[in-house]
Scaffold this active site. Sequence first.
Site, PDB file in Angstrom:
ATOM      1  N   LYS A 175      36.381  42.998  36.990  1.00  0.00           N
ATOM      2  CA  LYS A 175      36.902  44.081  37.443  1.00  0.00           C
ATOM      3  C   LYS A 175      36.252  45.268  37.625  1.00  0.00           C
ATOM      4  O   LYS A 175      35.555  45.791  36.656  1.00  0.00           O
ATOM      5  CB  LYS A 175      38.280  44.430  36.746  1.00  0.00           C
ATOM      6  CG  LYS A 175      39.129  45.490  37.526  1.00  0.00           C
ATOM      7  CD  LYS A 175      40.625  45.623  36.818  1.00  0.00           C
ATOM      8  CE  LYS A 175      41.290  46.627  37.591  1.00  0.00           C
ATOM      9  NZ  LYS A 175      42.755  46.914  36.581  1.00  0.00           N
ATOM     10  N   GLU A 191      46.391  37.587  35.963  1.00  0.00           N
ATOM     11  CA  GLU A 191      45.277  38.356  35.253  1.00  0.00           C
ATOM     12  C   GLU A 191      45.497  38.415  33.608  1.00  0.00           C
ATOM     13  O   GLU A 191      46.714  38.290  33.125  1.00  0.00           O
ATOM     14  CB  GLU A 191      45.655  39.936  35.613  1.00  0.00           C
ATOM     15  CG  GLU A 191      44.945  41.046  34.879  1.00  0.00           C
ATOM     16  CD  GLU A 191      45.212  42.646  35.169  1.00  0.00           C
ATOM     17  OE1 GLU A 191      44.623  43.215  34.646  1.00  0.00           O
ATOM     18  OE2 GLU A 191      46.421  42.572  35.440  1.00  0.00           O
ATOM     19  N   CYS A 207      44.557  43.359  39.792  1.00  0.00           N
ATOM     20  CA  CYS A 207      45.362  44.345  39.481  1.00  0.00           C
ATOM     21  C   CYS A 207      45.568  45.348  40.394  1.00  0.00           C
ATOM     22  O   CYS A 207      45.597  45.259  41.672  1.00  0.00           O
ATOM     23  CB  CYS A 207      45.576  44.884  38.160  1.00  0.00           C
ATOM     24  SG  CYS A 207      46.975  45.855  37.495  1.00  0.00           S
TER      25      CYS A 207
END
Length: 467
Positions: free
Chosen positions: A298, A239, A350
Site C-alpha cells: 500500500k 485487506e 482500502c
Amino acid sequence: GFAPFGAWPLTLLALAGLFAISAGADTRRALWLGWLFGFAHFASGIYWVYISTHIYGGAPAWLGFMLAVALSGYLAIYPALVLALTARVRLHQRLAGWWTVPALWLLMELLRGWVYSGFPWLSLGAVALDTPLQKLAPLIGVHGLSAAVVLLAWALARLCAGRQPAVALAVLLSPLLCLWLPAPAQWTQATGKPMRVAIIQGDIPQDQKWLPEMKLPTLARYRQMTLAAGDADLVVWPEAAMPALHDDIADDYLAPLSARLRTQGSSLLAGMLRASDDGKKYYNTVYALGASSGRYDKRHLVPFGEYFPVPDWLLPLMDVLGVPFSNLGFGAAQQAPIKVDGQAIGIAICFEDVFPDEYRHTAAQSVMVANVTNDAWFGHSGAAAQHLAIARMRALETGREVLRASNTGVSAIIDANGRLQAQTGFFTQEILRGEAQPRSGETPYVRWGDRPLWVLSVILIGLAFML
C-alpha cells in the site's frame, strides 16, 4: 443525498438553501454559515471516525469524539471559504456567480483531497450516481461532477429568488442532455475473454480478529472458502485477511495453499501484513499466490490511522493517550503490476480508491482493479455503503471493472458502467462468484486526471476578480 440513502434531491435543496440564506450576508456571516453547513455535512457523514477510533481502535471515548469533531471542523473550513469569497466578491449580485461559485467549490474540493495527504471522502459529485450526470464521470471525474451539482444548486436558488429565471431553468434542465452521452464503458474496449472470479468475504469481527484464539479458526475458514472457490481463475481476499504476518505463515500455510491452487490453474490475491527485513516496519500488502506471483504494498496510508505524521519523540505520547498507533511503511511509488493469465490486475488497498487522480494511474496500467478493504472498522454505520459508492464512481471514471473484497461487506463485482453485477450482504460470510471483463483503453479522465480542473477553476475564479 449520499449512500446508503441516495436521496440526491435533498443535497440539491440543501445547497440551494445555503446559497439563498447567504445571499445578503456580509463576508463574516457568510464564513460562519458556510462553516456551520460544512460541519453538519461532515459530522453527519463521517461520524464513523468515532466508531473506528474508540470502539475498534481502543482510544478513549473522549478522544474518539474529539477526533471526529476536530476532523469535521477542519473539513468545514473549505465550504466556509467558498461562502466567504462568494460574499466578498458579491457574486450573488453578479453574472460571474454562475461560473465562479462552482469553480470555488471545485478548487476547495481539490485542495481538500490534497492538503495533509488529502481527505476527499464525501465529495459532492458522489450523489450523481444513478443519475444522468454520472455519464460525465469518465470526462471530468467526481470533482468535476461536484462542480456540476453546485451549478445546479445555484440555478435552483436563483430560480426561487426570481433572478435570471430563463437561464436558471435552462441549467436545471441541462442534465437531460447527458442522456445522449455514451455509456462510460464505451470509452474503453473489452480485451480477451471474461475472467471467472471469486471474492472471499470471511466476516471476521474486528474486535475478535487479532485475538490469539481466533488465529487458527480464521486460517481454517479462509483456506476452506478459497479451496471451495478453486475453479475460479482469480480468487480475492480482503485487506489484511490473515491475523498473522506473512513470514509467520508462509511455509506451513501459504505454501501448501498456493501449490494446491497452482495445480488448479487458479490465482489468489491475498491481503496480509508483512514485516520489513529489519523488523522495524510493517507493510499493508497483497500477495499473488497460486498460478501468479508478486506483491503490492500500500502506497497511500491514512494519517493518524496507519501512520502518525508527527516527530518520533511524540509517538510515546500517543501511546500514553491510549491511541493504538502503528508504524506502517509506505509502499514504493512504482510497483510492477500483478499479472493473472497474462493480464495486469491493478490493486487498490482500502482508502487508496478514495483518491481518483491516483487511482486512474492504477487503472491505466491494468485491465481491471481489485479493491481490497476491511470496512469492519466502520461497524454498522453508513461508511461501508459510502465506500462502495466510491468504488462505483472509480469504475465510472476509468471504464474498468472493480473486484471489491471486504472483510464484513459489502463485497461486489462492479462493471465499467458502475453497476453492481453481484454483491454480498453486510456482515455475512460468503463466496461471491461471477465474471469480470478485462478492458483496455483510456477514458478522458484517465488520460488527463484533475489537471484541467485545477487550471480551469483558477482561471474562472481569476476572471471574477478581474471583471
